[in-house]
Design an enzyme around this catalytic site. Structure first.
Site, PDB file in Angstrom:
ATOM      1  N   LYS A  47       0.959  -1.181  -0.016  1.00 45.91           N
ATOM      2  CA  LYS A  47      -0.004  -0.117   0.070  1.00 45.91           C
ATOM      3  C   LYS A  47       0.813   1.301  -0.057  1.00 45.91           C
ATOM      4  O   LYS A  47       0.392   2.318  -0.397  1.00 45.91           O
ATOM      5  CB  LYS A  47      -1.133  -0.183   1.230  1.00 45.91           C
ATOM      6  CG  LYS A  47      -2.162  -1.060   0.992  1.00 45.91           C
ATOM      7  CD  LYS A  47      -3.220  -1.012   2.029  1.00 45.91           C
ATOM      8  CE  LYS A  47      -4.284  -1.869   1.558  1.00 45.91           C
ATOM      9  NZ  LYS A  47      -4.105  -3.274   1.853  1.00 45.91           N
TER      10      LYS A  47
HETATM   11  C1  PLP Z   1      -4.746  -4.483   1.265  1.00 43.77           C
HETATM   12  C2  PLP Z   1      -3.979  -5.651   1.267  1.00 43.77           C
HETATM   13  C3  PLP Z   1      -4.079  -6.749   0.356  1.00 43.77           C
HETATM   14  C4  PLP Z   1      -5.332  -6.706  -0.457  1.00 43.77           C
HETATM   15  O1  PLP Z   1      -5.330  -5.698  -1.662  1.00 43.77           O
HETATM   16  P1  PLP Z   1      -6.452  -5.226  -2.301  1.00 43.77           P
HETATM   17  O2  PLP Z   1      -5.739  -4.323  -3.391  1.00 43.77           O
HETATM   18  O3  PLP Z   1      -7.643  -5.110  -1.438  1.00 43.77           O
HETATM   19  O4  PLP Z   1      -7.114  -6.690  -3.183  1.00 43.77           O
HETATM   20  C5  PLP Z   1      -3.342  -7.932   0.330  1.00 43.77           C
HETATM   21  N1  PLP Z   1      -2.346  -8.119   1.182  1.00 43.77           N
HETATM   22  C6  PLP Z   1      -2.165  -6.960   2.314  1.00 43.77           C
HETATM   23  C7  PLP Z   1      -0.919  -7.166   3.104  1.00 43.77           C
HETATM   24  C8  PLP Z   1      -2.760  -5.864   2.001  1.00 43.77           C
HETATM   25  O5  PLP Z   1      -2.687  -4.874   2.962  1.00 43.77           O
END
Ligand code: PLP
Length: 435
Positions: free
Chosen positions: A107
């Site tokens: 993220k």
């Molecule tokens: C947010 C997140 C996901 C999922 O990603 P999306 O874009 O919502 O499908 C997977 N793994 C981790 C560690 C995350 O923080």
């Protein structure tokens, strides 16, 4: 580039409006009006370029003249200031590690790019840009560290007391500067409700320039395309042309960005969405019926989503053509038991300690390879560093994790969080009195 709502293609807005509104009024999601194609010569020579060079090319292809290229270069270089290496675990299977940014999760790509885009478009405003964010863990850390020190911005994070991991809490609460943390005596849903109420409060909106760091913001989706191109570049430099990406999916933003990259001309053989038991998309691909369900709590809690917001973007990319979508996208779903077994096997077979989300991606990659043997490289995405998930990893394995340099330093830092009851008036008073 203009951006339309997936619910109404005739109402297009500028990139700036799409960024600050996050959501169109008709509750669709913003998508680029056209999908521009990358220069084929760039793809042909892609192995020559760095992650930052690729990011600039992709962003400027998508955004056109919205931001002059020298400014965009500065934004990209500041935002994407860490690596995304592809590491082979055996001859055919590799992991794309997306956790080398400041919050140790993928993220960071979205949050860091969005923060600098917002700051860029706010330069001439005299009021601070006040970002309010409710978090259950990962998003808040990425947003806090993404905006940390970004001029003209201030972030207020609401997180549920006692419900985030130690590393996550330290990332939320030890920043100081333009980042403030409120430790809410309630649940994540309470935090989210308080933030929602703030956005609807006339007095607050008059006093402060509020914005959300919503996960569905288009400025978070765009930078997530960068690492798909860069992973492909790394494979090409090893003489590999064919790749299948497996993506651990919750809200389907990450894999949505992958599919956008594909539509922009990235040669990808296939995508695999790997989910936990929140399996709305796997059920849809099997039945053609989109039937969302309330989310269920699992070990891979960042993927506990029963009605993935970004799914409409993927439908939009394929113009609702299910046959074409299914030719490009498969999916598999895994229980917590299978996730744990997957984490164990990754340690035994490949000496690789993975977080539960990453383990689900690996299981998905294995399942697809079993069903579709071939000579392609199977690349699964690692979305977070395992040190963020002590509760999901056996203690003896957890003890062997090599902490990223910054995580050690976090331990000694002072926690700066204000307690907050689940009470909107108290939240509002805080925001006004601490302006
Ligand atoms: C947010 C997140 C996901 C999922 O990603 P999306 O874009 O919502 O499908 C997977 N793994 C981790 C560690 C995350 O923080």
């Amino acid at each position: 580039m203009k951006f339309y709502s997936t619910n109404n293609k005739t109402l297009a807005v500028s990139f700036k409006d799409a960024v600050f509104n996050s959501l169109p009024a008709d509750k669709g999601l913003y998508m680029p009006e056209q999908i521009p194609q990358l220069d084929p010569l760039f793809i042909k020579n892609i192995q020559q370029y760095s992650l930052q060079e690729i990011a600039l090319e992709v962003a400027s292809t998508l955004l056109g003249n919205d931001i002059p290229k020298p400014d965009l270069k500065k934004i990209v270089d500041e935002a994407i200031n860490f690596e995304a290496p592809v590491k082979f675990l055996n001859n055919s299977t590799a992991v794309l590690e997306l956790f080398h940014g400041p919050s140790y999760a993928f993220k960071d790509f979205g949050a860091r790019f969005m923060s600098r885009i917002m700051a860029y478009f706010s330069k001439s405003d005299d009021k601070l840009l006040d970002v309010l964010v409710a978090t259950s863990g990962d998003t808040g850390g990425a947003v806090a560290l993404g905006f940390l020190g970004v001029e003209g911005t201030r972030v207020t994070i609401l997180y549920p007391k006692g419900k985030v991991s130690e590393v996550q809490e330290l990332q939320l609460t030890t920043n100081g500067q333009n980042i403030r943390a409120l430790e809410v005596d309630g649940t994540f849903d309470d935090c989210q409700a308080l933030v929602k109420q703030a956005f609807n409060d006339a007095e607050l909106n008059q006093t402060l320039r509020l914005t959300s760091a919503n996960s569905i913001n288009i400025a978070r989706l765009i930078p997530q395309t960068f690492y798909y191109f860069y992973a492909y570049a790394q494979l090409r430099s090893q003489g590999i042309n064919e790749v299948v990406f497996t993506v651990p999916s919750g809200n389907f933003g990450n894999i949505g960005a992958g599919l956008l990259a594909y539509k922009m001309g990235l040669p990808v053989k296939h995508f695999v969405a790997a989910t936990n038991v929140n399996d709305t998309v796997p059920r849809f691909l099997a039945s053609g019926q989109y039937a969302p369900k309330p989310s269920v709590q699992t070990l891979s809690n960042a993927m506990d989503v029963g009605d993935p917001s970004n799914w409409v973007r993927i439908q939009d990319l394929f113009a609702g053509n299910l046959a074409e979508l299914k030719a490009m996208l498969s999916s598999y779903t895994f229980t917590d038991e299978e996730t744990k077994a997957g984490m164990d096997r990754l340690v035994q077979d490949a000496n690789y300690i993975a977080c539960p989300h990453t383990a689900i991606a690996w299981l998905g990659a294995q399942a697809y390879a079993n069903d579709h043997p071939g000579t392609y490289a199977s690349v699964f995405l690692s979305t977070a560093h395992p040190c963020k998930f002590p509760d999901a990893i056996d203690a003896d394995v957890f003890a062997k994790i090599v902490l990223p340099a910054g995580a050690e330093a976090l331990q000694g830092k002072e926690k700066l969080a204000e307690p907050l009851a689940v009470n909107f008036e108290a939240f509002k008073r805080y925001l006004i009195n601490h302006n």
